[in-house]
Design a protein around this motif. Structure first.
Motif, PDB file in Angstrom:
ATOM      1  N   PRO A   1     106.235  27.907 108.227  1.00  0.00           N
ATOM      2  CA  PRO A   1     105.816  28.387 109.539  1.00  0.00           C
ATOM      3  C   PRO A   1     106.574  27.645 110.649  1.00  0.00           C
ATOM      4  CG  PRO A   1     103.916  27.702 108.220  1.00  0.00           C
ATOM      5  CD  PRO A   1     105.143  27.292 107.474  1.00  0.00           C
ATOM      6  N   PRO A   2     107.113  28.378 111.628  1.00  0.00           N
ATOM      7  CA  PRO A   2     107.822  27.714 112.725  1.00  0.00           C
ATOM      8  C   PRO A   2     106.908  26.735 113.466  1.00  0.00           C
ATOM      9  CG  PRO A   2     108.219  30.079 112.771  1.00  0.00           C
ATOM     10  CD  PRO A   2     107.138  29.836 111.754  1.00  0.00           C
TER      11      PRO A   2
ATOM     12  N   SER B   1     112.692  29.236 114.184  1.00  0.00           N
ATOM     13  CA  SER B   1     112.104  30.578 114.096  1.00  0.00           C
ATOM     14  C   SER B   1     112.464  31.294 112.800  1.00  0.00           C
ATOM     15  CB  SER B   1     112.528  31.431 115.296  1.00  0.00           C
ATOM     16  OG  SER B   1     113.941  31.561 115.317  1.00  0.00           O
ATOM     17  N   GLY B   2     113.488  30.824 112.111  1.00  0.00           N
ATOM     18  CA  GLY B   2     113.870  31.395 110.820  1.00  0.00           C
ATOM     19  C   GLY B   2     113.193  30.719 109.636  1.00  0.00           C
ATOM     20  N   GLY B   3     112.308  29.765 109.906  1.00  0.00           N
ATOM     21  CA  GLY B   3     111.563  29.106 108.829  1.00  0.00           C
ATOM     22  C   GLY B   3     112.280  27.921 108.203  1.00  0.00           C
ATOM     23  N   ARG B   4     113.375  27.449 108.810  1.00  0.00           N
ATOM     24  CA  ARG B   4     114.155  26.348 108.230  1.00  0.00           C
ATOM     25  C   ARG B   4     114.068  25.098 109.096  1.00  0.00           C
ATOM     26  NH1 ARG B   4     116.918  27.684 103.957  1.00  0.00           N
ATOM     27  NH2 ARG B   4     118.255  25.857 104.076  1.00  0.00           N
ATOM     28  N   GLY B   5     114.193  23.949 108.435  1.00  0.00           N
ATOM     29  CA  GLY B   5     114.220  22.686 109.149  1.00  0.00           C
ATOM     30  C   GLY B   5     114.627  21.547 108.240  1.00  0.00           C
TER      31      GLY B   5
END
Length: 177
Positions: free
Chosen positions: A69-70, A122-126
């Motif tokens: 989740p963002p 916003s793309g679900g990556r981090g």
């Protein structure tokens, strides 16, 4: 001339030895041990991995997350190598062998398991990484292992015991790599 060359060579070797002995905390170590925790949600969805790597003077933790989740999420190393869904409470509390308070902003902290917040785009990556001085692979991989937890909310980096970071939404058990 030969004596001068030998003395110069000895000086170079001595300087090299000093450099090895005084490696800065966090410097990669050749052949350093590594452990990986594959992160999954309560329904078993793969959402990334956390890696612990031995570095000079401590452990380097890195997190690569996907399909999350963002927003901003607290992330921590927990004391028990178990990730029983749905709440992942079997992972226990934060890894805290030095018996300190929670958070890098707490004057009595932090726990060794406290890491910076993970920001998911916003793309679900981090990704996030941090070196924990003094942490050891032997301490991480003790008899009951260790787990890595991603929380639902941001960690306030101060409030004991978990920074008000909310529910545990993903978990992975560290395994030697």
């Amino acid at each position: 001339m030969r004596l001068v060359m030998l003395m110069a060579g000895g000086a170079v070797l001595a300087l090299g030895a000093c450099a090895r002995e005084e490696m800065a905390t966090g410097t990669p170590m050749a052949g350093g041990a590594k452990a990986v925790a594959m992160l999954r949600t309560a329904d078993g969805t793969d959402v990334g991995r956390a890696t612990a790597t031995e570095v000079a003077g401590g452990l380097r933790f890195t997190v690569d997350a996907m399909s999350m989740p963002p927003g901003t999420h607290g992330v921590h190393v927990h004391t028990v190598g178990r990730c029983d869904a749905p709440a992942f409470t079997t992972a226990g509390g934060h890894w805290n062998p030095t018996m300190r308070k929670h958070g890098s902003m707490n004057p009595q902290g932090p726990h060794e398991g406290d890491l910076p917040n993970l920001v998911i785009d916003s793309g679900g990556r981090g990704t996030v990484g941090a070196t924990i001085p003094g942490a050891t692979m032997a301490g991480l991989m003790d008899a009951d292992g260790a787990a890595f937890i991603v929380h639902a909310k941001a960690d306030d980096l101060m409030t004991d015991p978990s920074g008000n970071s909310g529910d545990r939404i993903a978990c992975g058990v560290f395994q030697p790599a």
